[in-house]
Scaffold this active site. Structure first.
Site, mmCIF file in Angstrom:
data_model
loop_
_atom_site.group_PDB
_atom_site.id
_atom_site.type_symbol
_atom_site.label_atom_id
_atom_site.label_comp_id
_atom_site.label_asym_id
_atom_site.label_seq_id
_atom_site.Cartn_x
_atom_site.Cartn_y
_atom_site.Cartn_z
ATOM 1 N N ASN A 10 -64.760 6.966 13.807
ATOM 2 C CA ASN A 10 -64.977 7.283 15.229
ATOM 3 C C ASN A 10 -63.913 6.667 16.130
ATOM 4 O O ASN A 10 -64.153 6.457 17.321
ATOM 5 C CB ASN A 10 -66.378 6.853 15.665
ATOM 6 N N TRP A 25 -66.880 13.525 9.092
ATOM 7 C CA TRP A 25 -68.345 13.408 9.085
ATOM 8 C C TRP A 25 -68.902 14.673 9.714
ATOM 9 O O TRP A 25 -68.225 15.339 10.492
ATOM 10 C CB TRP A 25 -68.852 12.122 9.680
ATOM 11 N N GLY A 52 -71.043 20.243 10.958
ATOM 12 C CA GLY A 52 -71.579 20.001 12.300
ATOM 13 C C GLY A 52 -73.099 19.912 12.274
ATOM 14 O O GLY A 52 -73.765 20.247 13.254
ATOM 15 N N GLN A 91 -62.739 8.143 9.577
ATOM 16 C CA GLN A 91 -63.819 9.129 9.407
ATOM 17 C C GLN A 91 -64.315 9.554 10.789
ATOM 18 O O GLN A 91 -64.818 8.729 11.550
ATOM 19 C CB GLN A 91 -64.959 8.505 8.598
ATOM 20 N N TYR A 95 -77.376 2.805 7.947
ATOM 21 C CA TYR A 95 -78.271 3.831 7.401
ATOM 22 C C TYR A 95 -79.500 3.189 6.740
ATOM 23 O O TYR A 95 -80.443 3.892 6.379
ATOM 24 C CB TYR A 95 -77.559 4.722 6.365
ATOM 25 N N GLU A 126 -74.581 23.643 -4.657
ATOM 26 C CA GLU A 126 -73.822 24.664 -3.905
ATOM 27 C C GLU A 126 -72.600 24.010 -3.251
ATOM 28 O O GLU A 126 -71.468 24.512 -3.365
ATOM 29 C CB GLU A 126 -74.746 25.268 -2.839
HETATM 30 N N1 LIG Z 1 -69.145 7.752 10.567
HETATM 31 C C1 LIG Z 1 -70.094 8.280 11.286
HETATM 32 O O1 LIG Z 1 -70.313 7.934 12.463
HETATM 33 C C2 LIG Z 1 -70.948 9.361 10.677
HETATM 34 C C3 LIG Z 1 -71.781 10.145 11.499
HETATM 35 C C4 LIG Z 1 -72.529 11.158 10.890
HETATM 36 C C5 LIG Z 1 -72.426 11.363 9.526
HETATM 37 N N2 LIG Z 1 -71.625 10.571 8.749
HETATM 38 C C6 LIG Z 1 -71.487 10.781 7.284
HETATM 39 O O2 LIG Z 1 -71.175 12.154 7.047
HETATM 40 C C7 LIG Z 1 -72.176 12.711 6.184
HETATM 41 C C8 LIG Z 1 -72.368 14.180 6.491
HETATM 42 O O3 LIG Z 1 -72.685 14.377 7.849
HETATM 43 P P1 LIG Z 1 -74.128 14.833 8.357
HETATM 44 O O4 LIG Z 1 -75.121 14.477 7.344
HETATM 45 O O5 LIG Z 1 -74.307 14.274 9.704
HETATM 46 O O6 LIG Z 1 -73.995 16.403 8.551
HETATM 47 P P2 LIG Z 1 -73.579 17.671 7.648
HETATM 48 O O7 LIG Z 1 -73.243 17.249 6.258
HETATM 49 O O8 LIG Z 1 -72.587 18.448 8.439
HETATM 50 O O9 LIG Z 1 -74.914 18.523 7.655
HETATM 51 C C9 LIG Z 1 -76.082 18.114 7.020
HETATM 52 C C10 LIG Z 1 -77.150 19.178 7.343
HETATM 53 O O10 LIG Z 1 -76.802 20.408 6.735
HETATM 54 C C11 LIG Z 1 -77.836 20.847 5.870
HETATM 55 N N3 LIG Z 1 -77.179 21.430 4.690
HETATM 56 C C12 LIG Z 1 -76.408 20.799 3.775
HETATM 57 N N4 LIG Z 1 -75.919 21.659 2.874
HETATM 58 C C13 LIG Z 1 -76.401 22.878 3.209
HETATM 59 C C14 LIG Z 1 -76.256 24.163 2.662
HETATM 60 N N5 LIG Z 1 -75.500 24.359 1.576
HETATM 61 N N6 LIG Z 1 -76.901 25.202 3.263
HETATM 62 C C15 LIG Z 1 -77.655 25.012 4.371
HETATM 63 N N7 LIG Z 1 -77.832 23.794 4.945
HETATM 64 C C16 LIG Z 1 -77.213 22.750 4.366
HETATM 65 C C17 LIG Z 1 -78.634 19.619 5.539
HETATM 66 O O11 LIG Z 1 -79.983 19.940 5.323
HETATM 67 P P3 LIG Z 1 -80.852 19.385 4.046
HETATM 68 O O12 LIG Z 1 -80.568 17.922 3.888
HETATM 69 O O13 LIG Z 1 -82.250 19.678 4.479
HETATM 70 O O14 LIG Z 1 -80.438 20.220 2.873
HETATM 71 C C18 LIG Z 1 -78.509 18.793 6.819
HETATM 72 O O15 LIG Z 1 -79.451 19.225 7.780
HETATM 73 C C19 LIG Z 1 -73.399 11.849 6.468
HETATM 74 O O16 LIG Z 1 -74.409 11.973 5.500
HETATM 75 C C20 LIG Z 1 -72.770 10.474 6.530
HETATM 76 O O17 LIG Z 1 -72.510 9.983 5.233
HETATM 77 C C21 LIG Z 1 -70.884 9.574 9.324
#
Ligand SMILES: NC(=O)c1ccc[n+]([C@@H]2O[C@H](COP(=O)([O-])OP(=O)(O)OC[C@H]3O[C@@H](n4cnc5c(N)ncnc54)[C@H](OP(=O)(O)O)[C@@H]3O)[C@@H](O)[C@H]2O)c1
Length: 295
Positions: free
Chosen positions: A135, A182, A186, A156, A48, A236
């Site tokens: 993964n 993760w 979605g 994860q 990251y 939230e």
């Molecule tokens: N191990 C892996 O391969 C892997 C892959 C992907 C992710 N991850 C980890 O998992 C974490 C979470 O996954 P992710 O970031 O991919 O996706 P996520 O948490 O499912 O979704 C993040 C998205 O949702 C929006 N969001 C968040 N809270 C919200 C709410 N209350 N209302 C409306 N929209 C909202 C965010 O927008 P805003 O930021 O604009 O608010 C962002 O666009 C990552 O940050 C990372 O640490 C790991």
């Protein structure tokens, strides 16, 4: 906060804050906001490129290091025993810490056995409290859980209402590996945040779709690390411990499962080749940034 006890006795918060796609420019402020809101678990990764900013935020926050559950992940280009070990020590330096709470292997490619042995040794030396994988689909998870010296504490994987990992979780439960989601939303794909089934369930409790989804994960024993760069959404997403879903609510969300990735499959040969290419590109970036010592 609710906690889960991992297979080695370490306690892990059920809810944390993830910083994937949080830029270097915004990351320090975001993590400071998250800690101020109340999050005590932060999920970053070598790939990251924001470990320095996470470390700065933790340092500046005034929150005691022992009160924070800090996770990072080793990227594929650092796999193999020696490189993985060195890369974890470098991550710890960037994060300004002398131990990690959790360190995961980010992807199931290249010499992950060598890298895993490095994590096992760092754990024995007291530098990492819990180790794991990310993964790793059920086949790879069973492989490493069976043939490595120790069973991973955490796996994860992409987990959300449209890809619930029901079969994979059965195997994780069987081997004592904690599932961590993760993209718990979605990333909003498939109109997740306006899904009418989830919205209706949430409205009974005065909760948003996001809160309802996180509560659903937590009640199913899935650790979550939602990402947001907006402080009000961080708050939230943190406010999910004052209500409970019924078995009926959970069954209705379970019924939304499409049992397929909203992103891509790690088993797709084209994707594996994409990872190989990415590793080459990042290795080059990493080498030049190390030369400049600009972190
Ligand atoms: N191990 C892996 O391969 C892997 C892959 C992907 C992710 N991850 C980890 O998992 C974490 C979470 O996954 P992710 O970031 O991919 O996706 P996520 O948490 O499912 O979704 C993040 C998205 O949702 C929006 N969001 C968040 N809270 C919200 C709410 N209350 N209302 C409306 N929209 C909202 C965010 O927008 P805003 O930021 O604009 O608010 C962002 O666009 C990552 O940050 C990372 O640490 C790991």
């Amino acid at each position: 906060m609710e906690f889960v006890t991992l297979n080695n006795g370490v306690q892990m918060p059920m809810l944390g804050y993830g910083v994937y796609q949080v830029t270097q420019e915004e990351c320090e402020k975001c993590v400071l906001d998250a800690l101020d809101v109340g999050y005590r678990s932060i999920d970053t990764a070598q790939s990251y490129f924001n470990e320095v900013q996470v470390g700065n935020a933790i340092h500046k926050s005034g929150v005691a290091r022992r009160d924070i559950f800090l996770t990072t992940k080793v990227w594929i280009e650092h796999y193999g025993y020696e490189q993985a070990k060195a890369s974890v020590l470098e991550s710890m330096e960037k994060l300004q810490t002398d131990y990690l709470d959790l360190c995961l292997l980010h992807q199931p490619f290249s010499d992950y056995y060598g890298a895993y042995r490095a994590l096992e040794d760092l754990q024995s030396e007291g530098k990492i409290r819990a180790i794991g994988i990310s993964n790793f689909y059920a086949d790879r998870m069973i492989d490493i859980a069976s043939f490595a010296r120790s069973v991973p504490q955490v796996n994860q994987v992409e987990t959300h209402p449209f890809n619930q990992q029901t079969e994979a979780k059965k195997y994780m439960d069987k081997y004592g590996v904690q599932i961590e989601a993760w993209a718990p939303f979605g990333e909003g794909r498939g109109d997740m945040f306006t899904n009418p089934v989830i919205a209706e369930i949430g409205s009974k409790y005065g909760k948003t779709v996001a809160q309802t989804i996180l509560r659903w994960h937590i009640q199913k024993g899935v650790v979550v690390i939602p990402k947001s760069t907006h402080r009000e959404r961080m708050a939230e997403n943190f406010n999910v411990f004052d209500f409970s879903l019924t078995d009926e609510d959970i069954a209705a969300i379970n019924a939304l499962d499409k049992a397929e990735s909203s992103f891509f499959s790690h088993n797709d040969p084209a994707m594996v080749e994409w990872f190989v290419k990415m590793v080459e590109e990042r290795k080059h970036q990493h080498d030049s940034s190390k030369e400049k010592k600009n972190w």
